[in-house]
Design a protein around this motif. Structure first.
Motif, PDB file in Angstrom:
ATOM      1  N   PHE A 187       0.802  -1.227   0.000  1.00 15.13           N
ATOM      2  CA  PHE A 187       0.000   0.000   0.000  1.00 15.13           C
ATOM      3  C   PHE A 187       0.837   1.279   0.000  1.00 15.13           C
ATOM      4  O   PHE A 187       0.642   2.174  -0.817  1.00 15.13           O
ATOM      5  N   GLY A 188       1.793   1.326   0.935  1.00 14.87           N
ATOM      6  CA  GLY A 188       2.600   2.536   1.077  1.00 14.87           C
ATOM      7  C   GLY A 188       3.399   2.881  -0.172  1.00 14.87           C
ATOM      8  O   GLY A 188       3.736   4.046  -0.406  1.00 14.87           O
TER       9      GLY A 188
ATOM     10  N   ARG B  70       2.286   1.968  -3.345  1.00 17.66           N
ATOM     11  CA  ARG B  70       1.323   2.280  -4.405  1.00 17.66           C
ATOM     12  C   ARG B  70       0.765   3.686  -4.308  1.00 17.66           C
ATOM     13  O   ARG B  70       0.331   4.249  -5.309  1.00 17.66           O
ATOM     14  N   VAL B  71       0.718   4.249  -3.098  1.00 14.45           N
ATOM     15  CA  VAL B  71       0.127   5.581  -2.963  1.00 14.45           C
ATOM     16  C   VAL B  71       1.158   6.695  -3.166  1.00 14.45           C
ATOM     17  O   VAL B  71       0.819   7.862  -3.067  1.00 14.45           O
TER      18      VAL B  71
ATOM     19  N   ALA C  93      -3.487   4.216   6.837  1.00 10.53           N
ATOM     20  CA  ALA C  93      -3.221   4.635   5.458  1.00 10.53           C
ATOM     21  C   ALA C  93      -2.499   5.981   5.434  1.00 10.53           C
ATOM     22  O   ALA C  93      -1.576   6.189   4.647  1.00 10.53           O
TER      23      ALA C  93
ATOM     24  N   LEU D 245       1.035   5.742   6.139  1.00  8.15           N
ATOM     25  CA  LEU D 245       1.761   5.091   5.045  1.00  8.15           C
ATOM     26  C   LEU D 245       1.935   6.016   3.849  1.00  8.15           C
ATOM     27  O   LEU D 245       2.441   5.612   2.813  1.00  8.15           O
ATOM     28  N   GLY D 246       1.472   7.258   4.005  1.00 11.76           N
ATOM     29  CA  GLY D 246       1.742   8.239   2.960  1.00 11.76           C
ATOM     30  C   GLY D 246       0.583   8.526   2.032  1.00 11.76           C
ATOM     31  O   GLY D 246       0.747   9.216   1.031  1.00 11.76           O
ATOM     32  N   ALA D 247      -0.612   7.983   2.346  1.00 12.18           N
ATOM     33  CA  ALA D 247      -1.754   8.248   1.473  1.00 12.18           C
ATOM     34  C   ALA D 247      -2.347   9.605   1.806  1.00 12.18           C
ATOM     35  O   ALA D 247      -2.516   9.937   2.980  1.00 12.18           O
ATOM     36  N   ASN D 248      -2.666  10.404   0.786  1.00  8.18           N
ATOM     37  CA  ASN D 248      -3.306  11.687   1.054  1.00  8.18           C
ATOM     38  C   ASN D 248      -4.810  11.473   1.220  1.00  8.18           C
ATOM     39  O   ASN D 248      -5.323  10.356   1.060  1.00  8.18           O
TER      40      ASN D 248
ATOM     41  N   GLN E  39      -6.703   9.598  -1.504  1.00  2.53           N
ATOM     42  CA  GLN E  39      -6.311   8.188  -1.586  1.00  2.53           C
ATOM     43  C   GLN E  39      -6.915   7.394  -0.432  1.00  2.53           C
ATOM     44  O   GLN E  39      -7.374   6.274  -0.613  1.00  2.53           O
TER      45      GLN E  39
ATOM     46  N   ARG F  44      -9.324   4.489  -1.550  1.00  3.22           N
ATOM     47  CA  ARG F  44      -8.735   3.163  -1.406  1.00  3.22           C
ATOM     48  C   ARG F  44      -9.121   2.463  -0.116  1.00  3.22           C
ATOM     49  O   ARG F  44      -9.040   1.240  -0.020  1.00  3.22           O
TER      50      ARG F  44
END
Lengths: 243, 304
Positions: A99-100, A102-103, B193, B196-199, B202, B206
């Protein structure tokens, strides 16, 4: 360097959770935040992660010299492991760990092959590569937590933050994972902040232990120092009660 | 005092050791049979029979006539209008519902309870009132009426009014099906999330959306069913202009009032068919939502 926590104060409504807390985590060090529930240790960890913010104007967080006080969690690249794993239920183990990657913004995103390699390297590292296609609900608690760790490591975190990572596990698994984590730390020397209310865990795992109570750091030092020379009655009682 | 505690203890001991009923959930056979028969009889007489009658009457003048009904341009127009209205109102309420559920489950703020109550409002007031609101706002004599006339904008007795009334009546469904689900699921996965770097986007697309997709589908289906079937609110704002502002339910009423029973029931059968398909989809998505809710609850009970 490492992680520098400077004069952090945090209030929820009128309740002061953290009072002017200052703490340095040395690079490559595993530091345990130990304290009873309600002492503010999880709040402090979440502030370091960027999941909570300190009161405006009250304190600073630095990662390896860089001021990240006002950076959102997703920009901090701090690997976070939750007590209850927080794995993505609708994704298989491979996708959870990937996940980390892919984003990431397109320019920084690895190719599909690179992602595959990285994920399997990490799964091997936590000794669970055979579970790549499974879903979180099919895993045991100990396995879930190792996957959560692999997922956090995938982003090549600048610091690793663990919030009572073994708190939901039974005693036997907890002991195994504790030893495993210590060994893992010996190999990687990732700057790590570890929250626990279990002093045995803290003393066995950590290079240094910081004892928190009511939003203040009562004492900080290596396990031996603390046991031999508790600085105040709280530390004395807190340790005494448990031993 | 001592006697009191003793008698209490005795009573509770008797309660535990005394003869248990065969089972708390098992009634004598005759009661069970009677209840089941009554339930089926009621459903048969009040729901199944009328539904079958709709189809029976629809085909009463033969299959050819049934097909002819749907070649009538006014009927076609009413079907188009119903589908168009649903096609606008449902996506709007999907977005509103998601936003409302998100806001209400993620943030604790002043006025939260009031907002939850307001979401339910359309379920409490009569749909006719829902329609009247828009007449009072946008009608010729309404608050905004003169301004709208000056700018040549037609809202009531036209498509915008029908869409507004439908949107009003169908607003609660998506939000209401999402709020309990999102509350139970919590937001640990979203936080994970983030770290883990998702904005924000995302995280939403997701994590949040996949987590609630069955509940969302359930809400959309309910919303759609109501949007297509709504009579009262639409009736007030539509103006009943034949071939222009009549939706299917309104068209059915007109046909019926003009003694075109077979035609009325033919259109009604189509509307019923849509309802049946909806029911089927609803049942499926409902079972999936229940499963997700169970999983979320298991997860929280396991972890505490």
């Amino acid at each position: 360097m490492g992680v520098q926590i400077r004069n952090i104060t945090k209030t929820f409504n009128k309740f002061v959770a953290l009072k002017n807390v200052t703490l340095d985590v040395q690079p490559g060090e595993l530091l345990a935040l130990l304290g009873p529930s309600g002492s503010g240790k999880t709040t402090l960890l979440r502030i370091v992660a960027g999941l909570e913010f300190a009161d405006p104007g009250h304190g600073q967080i630095l990662f390896h010299g860089e001021d990240v006080t006002y950076h959102s969690a997703y920009k901090r690249r701090a690997g976070f492991v939750f007590q209850h794993y927080a794995l993505f239920q609708h994704m298989n183990i491979f996708e959870n760990v990937a996940f980390g990657l892919r984003v990431r913004p397109r320019k920084l995103r690895p190719t599909e092959d690179e992602i595959r390699d990285r994920v399997f390297t990490l799964l091997k590292r936590v000794q669970l590569e055979q579970l790549a296609k499974r879903f979180p609900s099919q895993l045991s608690g100990g396995q879930r937590q190792r996957i959560a760790l692999a997922r956090a490591l995938a982003i090549e975190p600048r610091v690793l933050l663990l919030d009572e990572p073994f708190g939901a596990l039974d005693a036997k698994v907890r002991k195994e994972l504790r030893r495993w984590l210590r060994q893992f730390h010996e190999e990687t020397h990732l700057t790590t902040l570890f929250v626990t209310h279990d002093q045995e865990e803290a003393f066995e795992l950590a290079d240094r232990v910081a004892i928190l109570s009511e939003g203040n750091i009562q004492q900080i030092g290596c396990p031996k120092e603390i046991v031999q020379h508790p600085t105040n009655t709280f530390v004395h009682d807190f340790l005494g009660l448990d031993i | 005092m001592g006697a009191f505690t003793n008698s209490r203890a005795l009573a509770s001991a008797r309660h535990i050791t005394g003869p248990l009923p065969t089972s708390a959930r098992t009634e004598p056979a005759w009661i069970r049979t009677t209840l089941i028969v009554i339930t089926f009889a009621f459903l048969g007489v009040f729901i199944l029979w009328p539904l079958l009658t709709v189809f029976h009457e629809g085909f009463s003048k033969g299959f050819g006539f049934y097909i002819e009904t749907f070649k009538d341009p006014i009927t076609i127009k009413s079907i188009e209008l119903t589908l168009l209205t649903a096609a606008i109102a449902v996506p709007l309420n999907t977005v509103f519902g998601l936003a409302a559920a998100w806001a209400l489950t993620r943030f604790k703020f002043k006025g939260r309870q009031l907002l939850i109550a307001l979401i339910d409002l359309p379920l409490w007031v009569s749909p006719v009132i829902g329609g009247l609101i828009y007449i009072l706002l946008f009608g010729r004599q309404g608050t905004l009426g003169p301004w709208l006339i000056d700018h040549d904008i037609q809202i009531v007795f036209a498509l915008p009014g029908i869409v507004l009334a439908t949107t009003f009546v169908t607003f609660p469904f998506v939000a209401r099906s999402l709020i309990p689900l999102m509350e139970a699921q919590g937001h640990a996965e979203e936080e994970a999330a983030l770290t883990l770097g998702a904005n924000g986007w995302q995280v939403f697309f997701r994590i949040t959306l996949p987590k609630v997709k069955w509940g969302l589908l359930y809400g959309i289906i309910l919303c759609n069913a109501r949007a297509m079937g709504e009579f009262g609110a639409v009736s007030v704002v539509s103006g009943h202009i034949r071939g222009k502002t009549n939706t299917m339910p309104l068209h059915i009423e007109i046909l019926y009032n003009e003694y075109q029973f077979a035609a009325a029931f033919a259109v009604a059968s189509l509307l019923s068919l849509l309802a049946l398909i909806t029911l089927f989809l609803k049942t499926y998505s409902e079972s999936r939502t229940a499963q997700q809710l169970r999983e979320a609850q298991e997860l929280t009970t396991l972890s505490h």
